[in-house]
Design a protein around this motif. Sequence first.
Motif, PDB file in Angstrom:
ATOM      1  N   LYS A 327     -42.632   5.460  42.610  1.00 29.49           N
ATOM      2  CA  LYS A 327     -41.563   5.261  43.596  1.00 29.49           C
ATOM      3  C   LYS A 327     -41.299   3.776  43.819  1.00 29.49           C
ATOM      4  N   VAL A 332     -35.325   3.762  44.171  1.00 29.58           N
ATOM      5  CA  VAL A 332     -34.159   4.565  44.534  1.00 29.58           C
ATOM      6  C   VAL A 332     -34.611   5.621  45.536  1.00 29.58           C
ATOM      7  N   GLU A 333     -33.782   5.900  46.547  1.00 31.70           N
ATOM      8  CA  GLU A 333     -34.168   6.868  47.569  1.00 31.70           C
ATOM      9  C   GLU A 333     -34.297   8.259  46.953  1.00 31.70           C
ATOM     10  N   GLU A 334     -35.456   8.900  47.191  1.00 26.19           N
ATOM     11  CA  GLU A 334     -35.679  10.226  46.639  1.00 26.19           C
ATOM     12  C   GLU A 334     -35.102  11.294  47.552  1.00 26.19           C
ATOM     13  N   CYS A 345     -38.224  14.098  43.597  1.00 25.05           N
ATOM     14  CA  CYS A 345     -36.944  14.349  42.936  1.00 25.05           C
ATOM     15  C   CYS A 345     -35.911  13.320  43.365  1.00 25.05           C
ATOM     16  N   TYR A 346     -34.937  13.094  42.501  1.00 27.34           N
ATOM     17  CA  TYR A 346     -33.829  12.198  42.777  1.00 27.34           C
ATOM     18  C   TYR A 346     -32.525  12.908  42.447  1.00 27.34           C
ATOM     19  N   SER A 347     -31.444  12.453  43.077  1.00 28.52           N
ATOM     20  CA  SER A 347     -30.144  12.993  42.735  1.00 28.52           C
ATOM     21  C   SER A 347     -29.817  12.636  41.296  1.00 28.52           C
ATOM     22  N   HIS A 350     -28.057   9.482  39.794  1.00 26.21           N
ATOM     23  CA  HIS A 350     -28.777   8.244  39.482  1.00 26.21           C
ATOM     24  C   HIS A 350     -29.567   8.355  38.185  1.00 26.21           C
ATOM     25  N   ILE A 354     -32.432   5.783  36.949  1.00 23.20           N
ATOM     26  CA  ILE A 354     -33.842   6.129  37.099  1.00 23.20           C
ATOM     27  C   ILE A 354     -34.561   6.079  35.754  1.00 23.20           C
ATOM     28  N   LEU A 386     -30.590  17.788  40.445  1.00 28.75           N
ATOM     29  CA  LEU A 386     -31.653  16.800  40.617  1.00 28.75           C
ATOM     30  C   LEU A 386     -32.322  16.490  39.289  1.00 28.75           C
ATOM     31  N   CYS A 388     -36.404  15.587  38.438  1.00 26.68           N
ATOM     32  CA  CYS A 388     -37.683  15.624  39.151  1.00 26.68           C
ATOM     33  C   CYS A 388     -38.822  15.166  38.261  1.00 26.68           C
TER      34      CYS A 388
END
Length: 435
Positions: A327, A332-334, A345-347, A350, A354, A386, A388
């Motif tokens: 992280k 990047v905000e998860e 997980c991330y959107s 991104h 990522i 997402l 992940c």
Amino acid sequence: MLALPLFSILLFSLSTSINGLSIDLDLVHRDSPLSPSYNSSSSFTDLTRNVRLRSLTRSKRLILQTDILQPVIIQGQGITLGEYLVKIHIGSPPLETWAIADSGSDLIWVQCLPCHTCYPQNSPIFNPSTSSTYKIVSCHSKACAFFPKGYYGGCGNSKQCRYQYGYGAGTTSGDLGRDMFSFGGNDDKGSLLLFGCGRDNTGVFSSKSSGIVGLGAGPLSLVSQLGSEIGYIFSYCLVPYFSNYTGKLKLGKEAKISRSHRAVSSTPFITGGATNSNYLITLEGVTVGNKTVKTSPKREGNTIIDSGGTWFFMEPRFYTKVEALIKESIGVEEVKNASDLFKLCYSNKHDESIINKFPDLVVHFKGGADLHLKSDPNLLFPQDDLICLAIIPQEDDGSGILFDYGNVLQVNFQVEYDLEAKKISFAPATCSKLN
């Protein structure tokens, strides 16, 4: 879009050389048009979601009460049944059918008639009474003694050897028998192998296959029964999910990784699990960027490696340290609490960022086997909208196995199992180009 690891059907091509038996298998996705469970209406989202749901059958070892034997320990930490299938021919005349190939268990078994409880399969159920080469195995035989006493094999109310196995996805019980198995069609002379004739089979064997071909280290596995004919060696090489190419699974001389490969490395294994058939290796640490998280040096065989497991399951405290480093590097905000399985997980808006920001990650196994993993396809997995992390915390089930190194992490590595030398070797490879 991320490439995914191949969960595959195994199509056999068999040859015999002067040095013994050589089996060369093409690896094809279980949801491909070649699969007995192929569903042309499934979308990409459906398929990725189904992989996640199947992996939730991952089971800790439990005690199962039965009426034919003493309590039975459920097979397989990290097992996710139905991901790999093998086409086999059984009996005389040979019946063509499909079975799950699983390096996390040892017994070969198929559903048999008369079947008291059977799950759906797409090929005819094997009827031993129609095979001229089928033989029953006595409960007092040496073969029946291959089962750990009090758990899997016994007489029950019969003189024939009986068994019961449990998996994260279901159970099977029936009679131990012996018959001809071939892997190259009707022209192959085949081998007489011990196998379970399953009369009561329940659970989520979602591939619609007829049973399981165990590749574990136990005496009842395909690898152990073929034994010296294949030099006690097999290897596999998995291509990314949805690839238009095939990977390989090989048994015999051709399974060996060329020692001219500059990046080949090896780690010793010990055996463990309920039937002593699981391959256990020792994780010494994980490096994220330039920082290393180390495991306890006293825990030998702390990791199960298996073609049936999917993700990289980690002891929670170790996972927390690894996740924090990842992280920190990505920045990047998860998306929190996004899944009942994945924890980071991330959107997917991104995803390119990522992937580019994902730190170098190296897994260190005992003996100097340092595996450099790639974010795509080894470490990131698409799920709905997402992406992940394919590393997941998992509590110790009391077995002392703290980590589960699944097949997602093994994509584009040739992985060789040498049962006589008791070592597993790895070499990075473009598995679609492996001959």
